[in-house]
Design an enzyme around this catalytic site. Structure first.
Site, PDB file in Angstrom:
ATOM      1  N   THR A 126      50.032  25.646  41.058  1.00 12.02           N
ATOM      2  CA  THR A 126      50.273  25.612  39.608  1.00 12.02           C
ATOM      3  C   THR A 126      50.416  27.001  39.000  1.00 12.02           C
ATOM      4  O   THR A 126      50.855  27.119  37.850  1.00 12.02           O
ATOM      5  CB  THR A 126      49.070  24.948  38.907  1.00 12.02           C
ATOM      6  OG1 THR A 126      47.895  25.710  39.249  1.00 12.02           O
ATOM      7  CG2 THR A 126      48.896  23.496  39.334  1.00 12.02           C
TER       8      THR A 126
ATOM      9  N   CYS B 269      50.691  30.206  43.389  1.00 14.25           N
ATOM     10  CA  CYS B 269      49.961  29.112  44.035  1.00 14.25           C
ATOM     11  C   CYS B 269      50.638  27.821  43.576  1.00 14.25           C
ATOM     12  O   CYS B 269      51.779  27.857  43.105  1.00 14.25           O
ATOM     13  CB  CYS B 269      48.466  29.166  43.718  1.00 14.25           C
ATOM     14  SG  CYS B 269      48.033  29.074  41.974  1.00 14.25           S
TER      15      CYS B 269
ATOM     16  N   ASP C 120      49.263  31.501  48.045  1.00 14.92           N
ATOM     17  CA  ASP C 120      48.576  30.644  49.012  1.00 14.92           C
ATOM     18  C   ASP C 120      49.644  29.783  49.679  1.00 14.92           C
ATOM     19  O   ASP C 120      50.856  30.021  49.514  1.00 14.92           O
ATOM     20  CB  ASP C 120      47.440  29.843  48.341  1.00 14.92           C
ATOM     21  CG  ASP C 120      47.948  28.779  47.378  1.00 14.92           C
ATOM     22  OD1 ASP C 120      49.188  28.670  47.180  1.00 14.92           O
ATOM     23  OD2 ASP C 120      47.115  28.034  46.817  1.00 14.92           O
TER      24      ASP C 120
ATOM     25  N   HIS D 246      50.937  46.032  18.994  1.00 10.82           N
ATOM     26  CA  HIS D 246      50.745  45.508  20.352  1.00 10.82           C
ATOM     27  C   HIS D 246      49.839  46.427  21.174  1.00 10.82           C
ATOM     28  O   HIS D 246      49.054  45.952  21.988  1.00 10.82           O
ATOM     29  CB  HIS D 246      52.097  45.306  21.034  1.00 10.82           C
ATOM     30  CG  HIS D 246      52.981  44.356  20.294  1.00 10.82           C
ATOM     31  ND1 HIS D 246      52.610  43.056  20.029  1.00 10.82           N
ATOM     32  CD2 HIS D 246      54.194  44.536  19.711  1.00 10.82           C
ATOM     33  CE1 HIS D 246      53.567  42.465  19.338  1.00 10.82           C
ATOM     34  NE2 HIS D 246      54.539  43.339  19.126  1.00 10.82           N
TER      35      HIS D 246
ATOM     36  N   HIS E 186      55.038  41.855  24.351  1.00 11.36           N
ATOM     37  CA  HIS E 186      53.855  41.855  23.490  1.00 11.36           C
ATOM     38  C   HIS E 186      52.562  42.111  24.252  1.00 11.36           C
ATOM     39  O   HIS E 186      51.644  42.728  23.710  1.00 11.36           O
ATOM     40  CB  HIS E 186      53.733  40.514  22.752  1.00 11.36           C
ATOM     41  CG  HIS E 186      54.747  40.348  21.660  1.00 11.36           C
ATOM     42  ND1 HIS E 186      54.709  39.320  20.750  1.00 11.36           N
ATOM     43  CD2 HIS E 186      55.838  41.102  21.320  1.00 11.36           C
ATOM     44  CE1 HIS E 186      55.727  39.447  19.902  1.00 11.36           C
ATOM     45  NE2 HIS E 186      56.433  40.507  20.233  1.00 11.36           N
TER      46      HIS E 186
HETATM   47  C1  RB5 Z   1      46.207  24.133  46.422  1.00  8.64           C
HETATM   48  O1  RB5 Z   1      46.212  22.770  46.722  1.00  8.64           O
HETATM   49  C2  RB5 Z   1      46.184  24.344  44.910  1.00  8.64           C
HETATM   50  O2  RB5 Z   1      44.948  23.941  44.397  1.00  8.64           O
HETATM   51  C3  RB5 Z   1      46.438  25.800  44.589  1.00  8.64           C
HETATM   52  O3  RB5 Z   1      47.663  26.172  45.130  1.00  8.64           O
HETATM   53  C4  RB5 Z   1      46.553  26.184  43.134  1.00  8.64           C
HETATM   54  O4  RB5 Z   1      47.432  25.356  42.445  1.00  8.64           O
HETATM   55  C5  RB5 Z   1      45.304  26.399  42.392  1.00  8.64           C
HETATM   56  O5  RB5 Z   1      45.293  26.771  41.208  1.00  8.64           O
END
Ligand code: RB5
Length: 160
Positions: free
Chosen positions: A74, A72, A15, A145, A105
């Site tokens: 996180t 993204c 994203d 595994h 694994h």
């Molecule tokens: C975008 O602001 C953020 O929410 C997205 O990039 C992501 O981290 C969601 O898990």
């Protein structure tokens, strides 16, 4: 028709929060001789991560690409979406140790990264480990595994 070596094809999506890291990763992969499928996003305009996780997951399941990479802010949203797809084993990694064991694994086939969590150098180092570590389950004494992954597949089938 020329035979395509799928082991050298990587599909990517991000994203807006992962867009800049995705660009760096594409550069790195192309320098390493990989063929890249870029499923977007193509700018840092705000957008929705599920829209990019889906085509990447489908590329991996269908065998269009050996691995997927999803980024993204996180890495969490991308992991959640990718892991909805039966056959996808997406691993959110912020260190090389996790990347190594995600492959050895878990036979992970998608790497997810947090573009707001780790820097480019660490991301590339994680990626290098992910791409160059084999699943251990095929080695004698490591069959557990395979058994564990088969249990995941069974759960997926039961939920269909
Ligand atoms: C975008 O602001 C953020 O929410 C997205 O990039 C992501 O981290 C969601 O898990």
């Amino acid at each position: 028709m020329q035979h395509r070596d799928v082991s050298k094809i990587i599909t990517l999506g991000s994203d807006h929060a992962g867009f800049h890291l995705k660009r760096q990763i594409i550069k790195y992969l192309e320098n390493q001789g990989y063929e890249v499928i870029d499923r977007g996003t193509l700018s840092d305009e705000p957008c929705d991560y599920p829209d990019f996780a889906e085509p990447v997951a489908r590329d991996v399941i269908s065998g269009n690409a050996r691995f997927g990479i999803l980024i993204c802010g996180t890495g969490i949203g991308m992991s959640i979406v990718a892991n909805k797809f039966p056959g996808i084993r997406a691993a959110l990694c912020s260190n090389e140790f996790s990347a190594r064991y995600a492959r050895q694994h878990n036979d992970a086939n998608v790497l997810t990264l947090g573009g707001r969590v780790i820097g480019t150098d660490l991301a590339l180092s994680i990626l290098h480990v992910f791409l160059n570590t084999d699943f251990a389950g095929v080695k004698p004494g490591e069959e557990r595994h395979v058994r564990r992954i088969e249990k995941i597949s069974k759960i997926e089938s039961a939920l269909k």
